[in-house]
Motif scaffolding. Structure first.
Motif, short mmCIF file in Angstrom:
data_model
loop_
_atom_site.label_atom_id
_atom_site.label_comp_id
_atom_site.label_asym_id
_atom_site.label_seq_id
_atom_site.Cartn_x
_atom_site.Cartn_y
_atom_site.Cartn_z
N THR A 93 0.82 -1.22 0.00
CA THR A 93 0.00 0.00 0.00
C THR A 93 0.85 1.27 0.00
N ALA A 94 2.16 1.13 0.17
CA ALA A 94 3.03 2.31 0.23
C ALA A 94 3.29 2.91 -1.15
N PHE A 95 3.07 2.13 -2.22
CA PHE A 95 3.38 2.60 -3.56
C PHE A 95 2.21 3.39 -4.14
N ASP A 96 2.54 4.51 -4.82
CA ASP A 96 1.49 5.27 -5.48
C ASP A 96 1.17 4.62 -6.83
N ALA A 97 0.23 5.20 -7.58
CA ALA A 97 -0.24 4.59 -8.83
C ALA A 97 0.90 4.40 -9.83
N GLU A 98 1.75 5.42 -9.96
CA GLU A 98 2.86 5.33 -10.91
C GLU A 98 3.84 4.24 -10.50
N GLN A 99 4.12 4.16 -9.21
CA GLN A 99 5.05 3.14 -8.72
C GLN A 99 4.46 1.74 -8.84
N ARG A 100 3.15 1.62 -8.62
CA ARG A 100 2.50 0.31 -8.78
C ARG A 100 2.59 -0.16 -10.22
N GLU A 101 2.48 0.78 -11.16
CA GLU A 101 2.61 0.42 -12.57
C GLU A 101 4.02 -0.06 -12.86
N GLU A 102 5.02 0.61 -12.28
CA GLU A 102 6.40 0.15 -12.46
C GLU A 102 6.60 -1.22 -11.83
N GLN A 103 5.97 -1.45 -10.67
CA GLN A 103 6.09 -2.76 -10.03
C GLN A 103 5.49 -3.85 -10.91
N ARG A 104 4.38 -3.52 -11.59
CA ARG A 104 3.78 -4.50 -12.50
C ARG A 104 4.73 -4.81 -13.66
N GLU A 105 5.39 -3.77 -14.17
CA GLU A 105 6.35 -3.99 -15.26
C GLU A 105 7.53 -4.84 -14.79
N LEU A 106 7.98 -4.59 -13.56
CA LEU A 106 9.05 -5.42 -13.01
C LEU A 106 8.58 -6.87 -12.86
N GLY A 107 7.32 -7.04 -12.48
CA GLY A 107 6.76 -8.38 -12.36
C GLY A 107 6.72 -9.10 -13.70
N LYS A 108 6.37 -8.37 -14.77
CA LYS A 108 6.36 -8.97 -16.10
C LYS A 108 7.77 -9.37 -16.52
N ARG A 109 8.73 -8.49 -16.22
CA ARG A 109 10.13 -8.83 -16.53
C ARG A 109 10.56 -10.08 -15.78
N LEU A 110 10.12 -10.18 -14.53
CA LEU A 110 10.49 -11.33 -13.71
C LEU A 110 9.90 -12.62 -14.27
N LEU A 111 8.63 -12.58 -14.67
CA LEU A 111 8.00 -13.78 -15.24
C LEU A 111 8.72 -14.19 -16.53
N GLY A 112 9.03 -13.21 -17.37
CA GLY A 112 9.76 -13.52 -18.60
C GLY A 112 11.12 -14.11 -18.31
N LEU A 113 11.77 -13.58 -17.28
CA LEU A 113 13.09 -14.07 -16.89
C LEU A 113 13.01 -15.52 -16.41
N ILE A 114 12.00 -15.82 -15.60
CA ILE A 114 11.84 -17.19 -15.11
C ILE A 114 11.56 -18.14 -16.27
N MET A 115 10.75 -17.70 -17.24
CA MET A 115 10.47 -18.55 -18.40
C MET A 115 11.74 -18.84 -19.18
N GLN A 116 12.59 -17.82 -19.36
CA GLN A 116 13.87 -18.05 -20.03
C GLN A 116 14.73 -19.02 -19.23
N HIS A 117 14.74 -18.85 -17.92
CA HIS A 117 15.55 -19.69 -17.04
C HIS A 117 15.08 -21.14 -17.12
N ILE A 118 13.76 -21.34 -17.17
CA ILE A 118 13.20 -22.69 -17.28
C ILE A 118 13.61 -23.33 -18.59
N ALA A 119 13.60 -22.54 -19.67
CA ALA A 119 13.86 -23.08 -21.00
C ALA A 119 15.32 -23.45 -21.22
N MET A 120 16.24 -22.86 -20.44
CA MET A 120 17.66 -23.12 -20.65
C MET A 120 18.01 -24.52 -20.16
N PRO A 121 18.72 -25.31 -20.97
CA PRO A 121 19.11 -26.66 -20.53
C PRO A 121 20.11 -26.64 -19.39
N VAL A 122 20.90 -25.58 -19.30
CA VAL A 122 21.83 -25.40 -18.18
C VAL A 122 21.65 -23.99 -17.66
#
Length: 213
Positions: A93-122
């Motif tokens: 609740t400490a984040f304002d609307a603009e910061q919450r939007e940035e947090q959502r973008e960071l979350g999307k980056r994180l999900l994409g990162l995990i998907m790449q990490h899963i796909a890598m054989p090593v």
């Protein structure tokens, strides 16, 4: 015929062709221990055909792109459900609307990162470095809003629990076998361990010494 003569050895180029990768990639995997390798007295790499076959079979058991997308979709549903039905961390609740939007973008980056990490054989260190950069940006936002390291960790663990819960449900959602599910959980944990450690380190570097509540 002895065991030694029964073994079939492959050169770097031959093994790379079987695996469908560039020899440079296989050389790197061999050097970091991802696949067994024998170095001849002349300094050449040799691979047991049986080891290469085992490696190929292991890759065939990895999580498919469809299963990755199923996990992401279910993870988003699980996160929304947890936000609506349970008490979210107070720090959110400490984040304002603009910061919450940035947090959502960071979350999307994180999900994409995990998907790449899963796909890598090593494991790929560059992906873990990217996870650290996400953690640093998140820590910067947290400090700017006067959150403690405890507040920051509670938020990270809230989302970690959502993604882990989604992974636990994957056998029912996408007929994921046990080995692939274990690998998915390991990859999630590896990314979040990196994020949590980087978060704590950044807080300690930026804030003056003293107890953190």
């Amino acid at each position: 015929m002895t065991d030694a003569t029964a073994k079939k050895w492959l050169t770097l180029a031959q093994a790379a062709e079987v695996l469908g990768i560039h020899p440079t990639t296989l050389r790197r995997w061999a050097d970091n221990g991802s696949i067994p390798v024998y170095i001849t007295p002349g300094g050449h790499r040799r691979f047991l055909e049986s080891d290469v076959v085992v490696f190929v079979k292991h890759q065939e058991q990895q999580i498919t792109p469809n299963n990755q997308q199923a996990w992401v979709s279910y993870a988003l549903v699980e996160t929304r459900h947890r936000l609506q039905t349970s008490l979210p961390p107070a720090g959110l609740t400490a984040f304002d609307a603009e910061q919450r939007e940035e947090q959502r973008e960071l979350g999307k980056r994180l999900l994409g990162l995990i998907m790449q990490h899963i796909a890598m054989p090593v494991d790929d260190d560059s992906l873990l470095i990217e996870a650290q950069s996400i953690a640093v940006r998140y820590a910067q936002n947290s400090i700017a809003n006067h959150l403690s390291v405890r507040d920051g960790l509670e938020i990270v663990m809230f989302f970690r629990d959502s993604l882990t819960e989604a992974a636990m449900q994957m056998p029912q959602v996408a007929q994921l076998d046990h080995e692939a599910q274990i690998r998915l959980l390991r990859k999630i944990n590896q990314i979040f361990n990196t994020i949590q450690l980087a978060l704590v380190e950044y807080f300690h570097e930026q804030l003056p010494p003293g107890p953190q509540s």
